[in-house]
Design an enzyme around this catalytic site. Structure first.
Site, PDB file in Angstrom:
ATOM      1  N   SER A 169       0.851  -1.184   0.000  1.00  0.00           N
ATOM      2  CA  SER A 169       0.000   0.000   0.000  1.00  0.00           C
ATOM      3  C   SER A 169       0.891   1.239   0.000  1.00  0.00           C
ATOM      4  O   SER A 169       1.753   1.372  -0.862  1.00  0.00           O
ATOM      5  CB  SER A 169      -0.959  -0.026   1.200  1.00  0.00           C
ATOM      6  N   THR A 170       0.748   2.122   0.976  1.00  0.00           N
ATOM      7  CA  THR A 170       1.517   3.365   1.008  1.00  0.00           C
ATOM      8  C   THR A 170       3.018   3.072   0.972  1.00  0.00           C
ATOM      9  O   THR A 170       3.530   2.328   1.791  1.00  0.00           O
ATOM     10  CB  THR A 170       1.179   4.165   2.272  1.00  0.00           C
TER      11      THR A 170
ATOM     12  N   HIS B 287      -2.671  -1.211  -3.278  1.00  0.00           N
ATOM     13  CA  HIS B 287      -3.830  -0.338  -3.114  1.00  0.00           C
ATOM     14  C   HIS B 287      -3.720   0.864  -4.039  1.00  0.00           C
ATOM     15  O   HIS B 287      -2.898   1.753  -3.812  1.00  0.00           O
ATOM     16  CB  HIS B 287      -3.945   0.131  -1.662  1.00  0.00           C
TER      17      HIS B 287
ATOM     18  N   MET C 254      -0.325   1.232   5.266  1.00  0.00           N
ATOM     19  CA  MET C 254      -1.049   1.483   6.507  1.00  0.00           C
ATOM     20  C   MET C 254      -2.257   0.560   6.601  1.00  0.00           C
ATOM     21  O   MET C 254      -2.769   0.071   5.598  1.00  0.00           O
ATOM     22  CB  MET C 254      -1.479   2.945   6.602  1.00  0.00           C
TER      23      MET C 254
ATOM     24  N   ASP D 140      -4.749  -4.702   6.080  1.00  0.00           N
ATOM     25  CA  ASP D 140      -5.097  -5.562   4.950  1.00  0.00           C
ATOM     26  C   ASP D 140      -3.950  -6.512   4.626  1.00  0.00           C
ATOM     27  O   ASP D 140      -2.802  -6.088   4.504  1.00  0.00           O
ATOM     28  CB  ASP D 140      -5.440  -4.706   3.727  1.00  0.00           C
TER      29      ASP D 140
END
Length: 347
Positions: free
Chosen positions: A167-168, A193, A287, A290
């Site tokens: 993700s991030t 993501h 973050m 997930d």
């Protein structure tokens, strides 16, 4: 308690006012400055010393990428881009992430739902930015020293599929992780993501930069060695077995953990088709949580699991939760993960 401070940079006064209202709806945050262009922003940063800056992708008088490259070495801070979902906006946003931006928020389309979603996304990423160590990005841009556990000709992978969730910070981490991948590797499936329109361009950029083929996944593609399949934005990516062969499966069922694509959906699909013992899974920077439960499910079904360590994560969220619930067998710096994959995959 002292509030965290933000400078809002956008050439439209109405947009700045909207972002300010969103930010100050959280009592922990305060907008201490506004700017309509990079030159005003520079003066505000020197004067106000903010914790975070929001920055419009399209900036007048100076290219936003150039601004980031000049700004961050002198005033390192998390920068959250406000991006349109157009092809041009998406391309500039990806360049901004390469230049050191922490994350991005897609500008709302104007519907009530999109406004609420953008506000929640911004507040979530502002809070996540507080844990961001800007040195992680700059260190990740340096040339990585690999151990070259085995050369390509010596490796025969026993794993049938490699899975990655991120993700991030994942756009930079994935580029580094996949840099040493070639056609000797089994199929690699990635749940990163990202919204619609971003993933196709991201896959295209990786495909142009890396030695392996990278594509945005489509439904019912036969999984082939040496190909990286990126989950399309706003869709889940799964693995399915048809006539004893592995294929992609693209669905648009409900979001999981607030995400579509979801890392948990990808990870759990491999267990569901009985491939746990023949897979290897990696959870990278991001973050939230997930992928943590999905990684544990994989591990419990015989999968080899790797988590990125705190020191090399832009946000040590997803790997942290996975580690804490016992889903991670090997926790490693980003630059050591590919060599570990080679070592484990060839045993």
């Amino acid at each position: 308690m002292k509030k965290h401070t933000v400078i809002v940079v956008d050439d439209q006064r109405s947009v700045r006012s909207m972002i300010k209202r969103w930010i100050e709806s959280d009592p922990n945050w305060e907008v201490v400055g506004e700017a309509s262009n990079p030159f005003e922003a520079r003066d505000q940063i020197i004067e106000k010393q903010p914790d975070v800056m929001t920055l419009d992708v399209h900036m007048p008088e100076m290219d936003g990428i150039e601004f980031l490259k000049k700004l961050l070495p002198q005033h390192p801070m998390p920068v959250i881009m406000f991006s349109s979902s157009t092809t041009e906006g998406t391309s500039i946003t990806l360049e901004a992430l390469d230049a050191g931006a922490f994350d991005y928020v897609t500008k709302p389309s104007g519907t009530p739902e999109s406004l609420i979603e953008a506000k929640e996304d911004l507040l979530s990423k502002l809070n996540a930015s507080l844990a961001y160590d800007v040195s992680v990005f700059h260190n990740s841009k340096k040339g990585l020293q690999t151990n070259n556990v085995k050369s390509k000709k010596d490796i025969t992978f026993k794993s049938k599929v490699i899975l990655i969730g991120s993700s991030t910070g994942g756009t930079t981490a994935l580029r580094k992780l996949l840099d040493d991948v070639d056609d000797s590797f089994p199929p690699i499936l990635v749940a990163q993501h990202m919204p619609e329109n971003f993933t196709a361009l991201f896959a295209g950029r990786l495909n142009a930069e890396l030695n392996t083929k990278v594509i945005e996944a489509k439904d019912k593609q036969l999984l082939e060695n040496g190909i990286v399949y990126i989950a399309p934005g706003n869709f889940h990516l799964e693995v399915q077995k048809i006539n004893n062969e592995l294929y992609t499966k693209i669905t648009q069922t409900d979001k999981v953990n607030g995400h579509r694509p979801s890392v948990d959906v990808l990870f759990n699909s491999v267990v569901n088709c009985g491939m746990g013992k023949q897979s290897l899974a990696i959870i990278l920077t991001g973050m939230g949580n997930d992928g943590a439960k999905g990684l544990l499910n994989l591990k419990n079904n015989g999968c080899l699991t790797i988590g990125q360590n705190k020191e090399t994560c832009v946000v040590y969220g997803m790997p942290k939760v996975a580690f804490e619930i016992g889903a991670v067998m090997f926790q490693l710096p980003l630059e050591q993960i590919t060599d570990k994959v080679k070592e484990l995959g060839s045993k």
